[in-house]
Design an enzyme around this catalytic site. Structure first.
Site, PDB file in Angstrom:
ATOM      1  CG  LEU A  74     -56.200   6.839  43.484  1.00 12.81           C
ATOM      2  CD1 LEU A  74     -54.921   6.701  42.679  1.00 12.81           C
ATOM      3  CD2 LEU A  74     -56.080   7.989  44.465  1.00 12.81           C
ATOM      4  N   GLY A  75     -60.280   6.495  41.383  1.00 13.18           N
ATOM      5  CA  GLY A  75     -61.231   6.882  40.348  1.00 13.18           C
ATOM      6  C   GLY A  75     -61.783   5.672  39.632  1.00 13.18           C
ATOM      7  CG  PHE A  98     -61.511   2.348  29.257  1.00 15.57           C
ATOM      8  CD1 PHE A  98     -62.025   1.560  28.250  1.00 15.57           C
ATOM      9  CD2 PHE A  98     -61.559   3.715  29.115  1.00 15.57           C
ATOM     10  CE1 PHE A  98     -62.564   2.116  27.122  1.00 15.57           C
ATOM     11  CE2 PHE A  98     -62.088   4.285  27.987  1.00 15.57           C
ATOM     12  CZ  PHE A  98     -62.599   3.487  26.980  1.00 15.57           C
ATOM     13  N   GLY A  99     -62.232   1.014  33.804  1.00 12.67           N
ATOM     14  CA  GLY A  99     -61.880   0.288  35.011  1.00 12.67           C
ATOM     15  C   GLY A  99     -61.604   1.201  36.179  1.00 12.67           C
ATOM     16  CG  ASP A 144     -61.847   9.602  26.517  1.00 13.81           C
ATOM     17  OD1 ASP A 144     -62.758  10.369  26.148  1.00 13.81           O
ATOM     18  OD2 ASP A 144     -61.921   8.912  27.548  1.00 13.81           O
TER      19      ASP A 144
HETATM   20  N1  ADE Z   1     -56.622   8.642  38.818  1.00 16.69           N
HETATM   21  C1  ADE Z   1     -56.485   8.003  37.650  1.00 16.69           C
HETATM   22  N2  ADE Z   1     -55.186   7.802  37.364  1.00 16.69           N
HETATM   23  C2  ADE Z   1     -54.476   8.346  38.376  1.00 16.69           C
HETATM   24  C3  ADE Z   1     -53.096   8.492  38.645  1.00 16.69           C
HETATM   25  N3  ADE Z   1     -52.179   8.000  37.815  1.00 16.69           N
HETATM   26  N4  ADE Z   1     -52.730   9.121  39.777  1.00 16.69           N
HETATM   27  C4  ADE Z   1     -53.673   9.600  40.598  1.00 16.69           C
HETATM   28  N5  ADE Z   1     -54.981   9.513  40.401  1.00 16.69           N
HETATM   29  C5  ADE Z   1     -55.381   8.879  39.293  1.00 16.69           C
END
Ligand code: ADE
Length: 350
Positions: A19-20, A24-25, A136
């Site tokens: 997702l991203g 930090f990871g 942040d």
């Molecule tokens: N990207 C980072 N955290 C997320 C989350 N909790 N739900 C969906 N996308 C994300």
């Protein structure tokens, strides 16, 4: 953890797409095998985190995070660890980042921007009241759910009261340059609440104008602009919006509009319905439950030890850029085994 055919699993969670990838990871979509419910699992590198010094303050950090139960704050449900990774099971927010929304649609109508800002401030003040400062805050870690409501994520950078020195101020420099408060840049110690308010002011500016208040390719010039409060407020904004932005983006944290002043501001109070934090019982978590995990996985019933490890490990993620580590490890067929996670598995639901 057993890897089922094709899909990597983490306990009962089937890991899906990334997702991203933040500082930090990595965050991956996951689905609970029994309930089908989606979660976001944040994966941190344990070695890297372990290599850092651990102290008592950190235990409080994760203990506090598990207590954050607010409709506008991404919920942390549980934490598990394998030999090499830490897994944070988070609420999945399916509307993307506020940042993407603004990048796609441009500036928001003032009414919509105010509604999201009210939700953001509700979330932030709720956390501040519990001693958690985000540090942040930026549109990238402000997510939007399917109904268009805000969910603040990524409290990995949060500084707790224990991080304060005797002068009562925070002394760590974390944050994104464009959103960072002048007193944080000066690194002379700062009030975590006031610096979060500054970042919220920057986010509000971005929502209402579609542009950053402080921006420059040259970092030195950018820093100077922030320190001097050198920015322009468009005249086409309503007088109330102009006034609140001016008061939030005051480079002097002493005279800056704080949470109390904000709540009394006329522009802020228009069409405002404060969010109601969740009760402990008012929770729709349908992932693993504690008894199931304990029984199924044979977790030793020693919460003090389990929690301490996880607290230490997670807490040490603050101010570390771990992103480079996960990519490599995850692609190296690391099949996390829930049996390996047992000693460090903690369940955060009360
Ligand atoms: N990207 C980072 N955290 C997320 C989350 N909790 N739900 C969906 N996308 C994300």
């Amino acid at each position: 953890m057993a890897a089922s055919e094709g899909a990597m699993r983490m306990g009962k969670y089937e890991m899906g797409r990334t997702l991203g990838e933040g500082h930090f990871g990595k965050v991956r979509l996951a689905r609970h095998a029994d309930t089908g419910r989606a979660f976001a699992i944040k994966i941190l590198d344990r070695q890297r985190i372990l290599a850092m010094k651990i102290d008592e303050q950190i235990k409080t950090e994760i203990a506090t995070l598990k207590l954050l139960k607010h409709p506008n704050v991404v919920r942390l449900y549980e934490v598990a660890a394998s030999k090499t990774k830490i897994y944070m099971v988070l609420e999945y927010v399916n509307g993307g980042e506020l940042f993407e929304k603004i990048a796609l649609k441009g500036k928001l109508p003032e009414k919509e921007g105010r509604k999201l800002f009210q939700q953001l401030m509700d979330a932030v003040s709720y956390c501040h009241e519990r001693g958690v400062y985000h540090r942040d805050l930026k549109p990238e870690n402000v997510l939007v759910d399917a109904k268009g409501n805000i969910k603040v994520s990524d409290f990995g950078l949060s500084a707790l009261p224990q991080h304060q020195r005797k002068d009562g101020l925070l002394h760590t420099t974390c944050g994104s340059p464009n959103y960072i408060a002048p007193e944080v840049l000066l690194n002379k110690g700062y009030d975590g609440s006031m610096s979060d308010v500054w970042s919220c002011g920057v986010i509000l500016y971005v929502m209402l104008t579609g542009n950053l208040p402080f921006d420059d390719e040259n970092m030195v010039v950018l820093y100077q602009k922030i320190l001097k409060g050198d920015y322009r407020i468009p005249k086409w904004l309503s007088p109330g919006a102009q006034d609140i932005l001016r008061k939030l983006l005051d480079p002097n944290p002493i005279t800056r509009l704080g949470m109390d002043g904000l709540r009394e501001h006329d522009w802020f109070n228009q069409s405002y319905t404060p969010a109601v934090p969740f009760d402990d019982d008012d929770d729709n978590y349908v992932g693993d439950d504690n008894s199931h995990m304990t029984k199924h996985n044979g977790i030793p019933d020693n919460p003090a030890i389990n929690q301490m490890n996880a607290f230490q490990l997670i807490g040490m993620s603050s101010c570390l850029d771990l992103s480079g580590f996960f990519e490599k490890e995850m692609s190296q067929k690391e099949k996390p085994d829930l049996h390996q996670t047992i000693p460090l598995l903690i369940y955060l639901r009360r």
